[in-house]
Design a protein around this motif. Structure first.
Motif, PDB file in Angstrom:
ATOM      1  N   HIS A  44       0.903  -1.284  -0.026  1.00  0.00           N
ATOM      2  CA  HIS A  44      -0.035  -0.069   0.045  1.00  0.00           C
ATOM      3  C   HIS A  44       0.823   1.429  -0.125  1.00  0.00           C
ATOM      4  O   HIS A  44       1.642   1.352   0.970  1.00  0.00           O
ATOM      5  N   ASP A  46       0.848   5.535  -0.099  1.00  0.00           N
ATOM      6  CA  ASP A  46      -0.084   6.659   0.180  1.00  0.00           C
ATOM      7  C   ASP A  46       0.532   7.829  -0.655  1.00  0.00           C
ATOM      8  O   ASP A  46       1.683   8.195  -0.317  1.00  0.00           O
ATOM      9  N   HIS A  77      -2.953   4.471  -3.142  1.00  0.00           N
ATOM     10  CA  HIS A  77      -4.113   5.319  -2.379  1.00  0.00           C
ATOM     11  C   HIS A  77      -3.894   6.706  -2.680  1.00  0.00           C
ATOM     12  O   HIS A  77      -2.963   7.519  -2.340  1.00  0.00           O
ATOM     13  N   MET A  79      -4.500  10.598  -2.345  1.00  0.00           N
ATOM     14  CA  MET A  79      -5.122  11.600  -1.626  1.00  0.00           C
ATOM     15  C   MET A  79      -4.739  12.982  -2.043  1.00  0.00           C
ATOM     16  O   MET A  79      -3.939  13.584  -1.767  1.00  0.00           O
ATOM     17  N   ASP A 186      -8.022   1.594   6.677  1.00  0.00           N
ATOM     18  CA  ASP A 186      -6.613   2.031   6.810  1.00  0.00           C
ATOM     19  C   ASP A 186      -6.675   3.294   7.837  1.00  0.00           C
ATOM     20  O   ASP A 186      -7.566   4.049   7.891  1.00  0.00           O
TER      21      ASP A 186
HETATM   22 ZN    ZN Z   1      -3.535   4.616   2.796  1.00  0.00          ZN
END
Ligand code: ZN
Ligand code: DX5
Length: 227
Positions: A44, A46, A77, A79, A186
């Motif tokens: 994962h 970010d 992911h 953001m 998460d």
């Molecule tokens: Zn995340």
């Protein structure tokens, strides 16, 4: 590169996705190799833009470099205020799953479609303060729903127990949708909160601090999350 979208993994099995945000960035490649060797199912990553969340992390060049360190699926992911501008760069860098937030301004259907066009699985996330109902229009488009169990932006925060009922509600939406959709959590996931999240319907556990900073080692940390 051959993609490994998360649609290739079972949605009825608990999967662990170490968040590299808590890894040692000076040794990122080794940390990822270690995570794979010690039982991780997914990596994962970010991505933060300093606008959608008040922090900055990594971009496509870093994903491209670390892609070579593991054969596991890379779950990225996003953001970002404008993820639509970064779907192709991250897909080309080697992402297998791309998750965007339902709170973005762009047309979410279009962004999910753009992700699938790249051969990636498509995830949709929501902040702790966003209603689960906001996901309903997208249940036929998504392969993964990511419930943020902390306010996104930083690792090492405490799990918000109020999110458990939201996880359960989304598990019901998924059952009604009648198609395989991963339910990922998460933020603040550790050996105490993981069983709670699983009991309420989560099947993919993202964890940074409790994996990379576990004194007993990554293998033990991952086993404890799945126990
Ligand atoms: Zn995340
Ligand atoms: C937070 C990130 C998470 C974070 C989780 O905005 O999306 O992936 O790294 O970190 P821990 O497990 O430390 O809460």
């Amino acid at each position: 590169m051959h993609k490994k979208p998360l649609t290739t993994l079972p949605t009825d099995t608990v999967l662990v996705a170490p968040s590299i945000l808590a890894a040692d960035f000076a040794a990122l490649g080794n940390e990822i190799e270690r995570a794979e060797n010690e039982g991780a199912d997914i990596i994962h990553a970010d991505v933060m833009d300093g606008h959608f969340v008040p922090n900055l992390t990594i971009g496509p060049p870093v994903v491209e470099s670390i892609r070579k360190c593991s054969s596991l699926p890379y779950d990225v992911h996003l953001m970002l205020d404008e993820p639509e501008n970064f779907i192709v760069p991250f897909a080309e860098a080697g992402a297998d799953n791309l998750t965007v937030h339902v709170e973005i301004e762009a047309n979410v259907h279009d962004v999910l479609g753009a992700i699938k066009e790249q051969g990636c699985s498509a995830g949709l996330s929501l902040r702790p303060g966003t209603d689960a109902e906001r996901l309903v229009p997208f249940l036929s488009d998504v392969d993964l729903i990511l419930v943020m169990t902390v306010e996104p932006g930083f690792g090492g925060q405490a799990f918000q127990p109020e999110m458990l009922s939201k996880i359960e509600r989304i598990r019901d939406f998924i059952a009604e949708a009648g198609r395989p959709i991963h339910l990922e959590v998460d933020g603040g996931i550790d050996k105490t909160t993981a069983p709670q999240a699983i009991a309420h319907g989560a099947n993919v556990l993202v964890a940074g601090t409790s994996i990379f900073r576990c004194k007993a080692g990554i293998r033990t940390a991952i086993k404890q999350l799945k126990a």
